[in-house]
Design an enzyme around this catalytic site. Structure first.
Site, mmCIF file in Angstrom:
data_model
loop_
_atom_site.group_PDB
_atom_site.id
_atom_site.type_symbol
_atom_site.label_atom_id
_atom_site.label_comp_id
_atom_site.label_asym_id
_atom_site.label_seq_id
_atom_site.Cartn_x
_atom_site.Cartn_y
_atom_site.Cartn_z
ATOM 1 N N HIS A 113 11.442 -2.170 -68.656
ATOM 2 C CA HIS A 113 11.616 -1.193 -67.460
ATOM 3 C C HIS A 113 12.313 -0.128 -67.570
ATOM 4 O O HIS A 113 13.211 0.342 -66.558
ATOM 5 C CB HIS A 113 12.209 -2.434 -66.390
ATOM 6 C CG HIS A 113 11.770 -3.836 -66.311
ATOM 7 N ND1 HIS A 113 10.871 -3.858 -65.676
ATOM 8 C CD2 HIS A 113 12.110 -4.771 -67.173
ATOM 9 C CE1 HIS A 113 10.503 -5.209 -65.769
ATOM 10 N NE2 HIS A 113 11.133 -5.639 -66.946
ATOM 11 N N SER A 116 12.273 28.822 -70.778
ATOM 12 C CA SER A 116 12.142 29.247 -69.293
ATOM 13 C C SER A 116 12.158 30.570 -68.900
ATOM 14 O O SER A 116 13.174 31.216 -69.565
ATOM 15 C CB SER A 116 13.124 28.415 -68.289
ATOM 16 O OG SER A 116 13.178 29.017 -67.174
ATOM 17 N N LYS A 139 17.143 26.825 -71.238
ATOM 18 C CA LYS A 139 16.220 25.790 -71.269
ATOM 19 C C LYS A 139 15.330 25.766 -72.705
ATOM 20 O O LYS A 139 15.119 26.841 -73.300
ATOM 21 C CB LYS A 139 15.449 25.597 -70.221
ATOM 22 C CG LYS A 139 16.252 25.336 -68.779
ATOM 23 C CD LYS A 139 15.299 24.879 -67.806
ATOM 24 C CE LYS A 139 14.939 23.399 -68.175
ATOM 25 N NZ LYS A 139 13.981 22.536 -67.236
ATOM 26 N N GLU A 179 3.917 17.551 -72.498
ATOM 27 C CA GLU A 179 3.593 17.751 -71.130
ATOM 28 C C GLU A 179 2.133 18.104 -70.981
ATOM 29 O O GLU A 179 1.421 17.502 -70.235
ATOM 30 C CB GLU A 179 4.453 18.654 -70.415
ATOM 31 C CG GLU A 179 5.780 18.204 -70.049
ATOM 32 C CD GLU A 179 6.821 19.126 -69.660
ATOM 33 O OE1 GLU A 179 8.000 18.665 -69.031
ATOM 34 O OE2 GLU A 179 6.629 20.304 -69.539
#
Ligand code: ARG
Length: 461
Positions: A156, A277, A283, A290
């Site tokens: 979980h 970024s 970043k 992704e």
């Protein structure tokens, strides 16, 4: 516009718009090698069976070899041909004249394209298996490195029990090994030759399908021509195998994205595999995982597409089946590039063993060990669970981890606790204790890795 192979019964040529819509050469050019292979085998068989003279068969062979050599030397595949089959035949006739027109004896584009696709998919399944093997090798080397690294195991997405980092990587090796097995079975099942089915009903020429089968390396010949020319199950099956492989990659992507975040910090992605970024200078983004996760949907889409194409088709061949190709090629390219980039990425990540260890030591992840300790001393497991739960609740209030409790504090919870409980709540001891087959102890993980290696070596790539 070049004359069509089927122009005879038509008064006027196909309109330019219809031709552009109908053509498949813009994508089935990828079948060029398969089409040449199948045509060479077919011509040789026609010669051996006396349907063509040996001399005609030989002229066709040398013409086909020449076309292949020209394409290898840079000749463009396509021109104004309708499809790859028309292209090859057109080139052949241009080179060897009327004999070239005899290649299509006892053959239809229906059994031809079905054969080409099987040859192509067979090769592709092998390429995927080889790529997966490389990925597994990388995962196994990370697993070996991490045998004694402790990390939190989750259920979980909450810390559950400490595990070996080796067991973690080996879990993905198991998944990809199953994928290899599925591709191998898919390749085995598709290795049936449709050539010789002709358009749909077979042929009246005295062909010998065994000759072509042997030349093309098929395991057997199809036994029903109607089915053989319209069967694309093998493409659906390949796309299912591809989809499941993408699902596994996508899970690994999700873990990568989480584990490399500042919040987790278990792994670091090197700069060569990270992106930045355009607005936030600080970043470092996980674009590659992704993208792989995102491309998973695309491969699923191709599976649903072929299933939908097949459904409701009347026997036998229908032009709908031309729609098997673009989705297949797209899925193949997507899958191979995702496996490739992931193998490269997994090779380069850094495992931050101290961060993983600290994370595993927190979160009361040895609570099960405490309950098991009591149960092994005769306390019924349900009561042991309740006593340990209360101990955790009190520890949270005291802002202490289980391994920070004193023996006296344990004994307040139960008189059954002895000195050795202080060792039991150590995360390393907890991992080492799980020595059952498939478990997290160093020996169990080592055996698990060896087991994957053994099974991996079984496959002919
Ligand atoms: N381009 C076609 C395909 O991919 C080749 C077979 C054409 N057969 C036909 N009967 N029109 O399916």
């Amino acid at each position: 516009m070049k004359k069509k192979l089927w122009q005879g019964r038509f008064d006027t040529p196909l309109s330019a718009a219809a031709d552009a819509f109908n053509q498949s050469i813009s994508f089935d050019r990828k079948l060029f090698d398969a089409d040449i292979d199948a045509s060479l085998a077919h011509a040789a068989m026609l010669g051996q069976c006396g349907i063509l003279t040996e001399e005609e068969a030989e002229r066709i062979r040398s013409g086909l070899d020449e076309i292949r050599a020209d394409v290898a030397a840079g000749m463009e595949i396509g021109g104004d041909a309708e499809d790859i089959h028309s292209f090859v035949e057109g080139e052949l006739v241009e080179r060897i004249g009327d004999t070239g027109k005899k290649l299509h004896t006892a053959r239809s584009r229906n059994d031809q394209v079905a054969t080409d696709m099987r040859l192509y998919v067979r090769r592709s399944a092998g390429a995927v298996m080889a790529a997966l093997k490389d990925l597994i090798s990388v995962l196994l080397s990370r697993a070996k490195e991490g045998i004694r690294y402790v990390m939190p195991g989750f259920t979980h997405l909450r810390k559950a029990q400490p595990i070996s980092c080796g067991q973690y990587f080996n879990a993905y090796a198991e998944m990809f090994l199953r994928d290899i097995d599925r591709f191998s079975a898919c390749r085995e099942r598709l290795n049936v030759m449709p050539l010789g089915s002709a358009a749909l009903a077979g042929t009246s020429y005295p062909i010998d399908r065994e000759i072509t089968r042997k030349l093309l390396g098929f395991g057997s010949v199809s036994q029903n021509a109607l089915d053989a020319v319209s069967d694309r199950d093998f493409i659906a099956e390949y796309l299912f195998c591809a989809s499941l492989t993408m699902a596994h990659l996508s899970r690994l992507c999700e873990d990568t994205i989480l584990y490399t975040s500042d919040e987790f910090g278990y792994w670091t992605i090197p700069d060569e595999y990270s992106t930045g970024s355009s607005i936030m200078p600080q970043k470092k983004n996980p674009d590659l995982p992704e993208l792989v996760r995102g491309k998973t949907g695309r491969v699923y889409g191709e599976l649903v597409s072929i299933l939908t194409v097949i459904k409701g088709l009347p026997l036998a061949y229908n032009k709908d089946l031309q729609e098997d190709k673009e989705g297949f090629f797209d899925a193949e390219f997507t899958l191979l590039s995702c496996i490739g980039i992931y193998a490269a990425l997994m090779k380069k990540i850094t495992l931050n063993k101290d961060t993983m260890y600290e994370a595993a030591a927190g979160g009361y992840s040895t609570a099960t060990d405490v309950a098991d300790y009591l149960a092994k001393k005769g306390v019924p497991f349900r009561d042991a669970h309740a006593i340990t739960g209360k101990l955790v609740r009190e520890s949270i209030a005291k802002k202490k981890q289980l391994h920070e409790l004193t023996l006296a504090e344990f004994q307040e919870a139960s008189a059954m606790f002895g000195e050795d409980i202080l060792q039991t709540v150590n995360v390393r001891a907890s991992v080492q204790a799980r020595s059952s087959v498939g478990g997290s102890s160093a020996e169990a993980v080592r055996a698990g890795i060896r087991s994957v290696e053994r099974r991996l070596n079984k496959y002919k790539l």
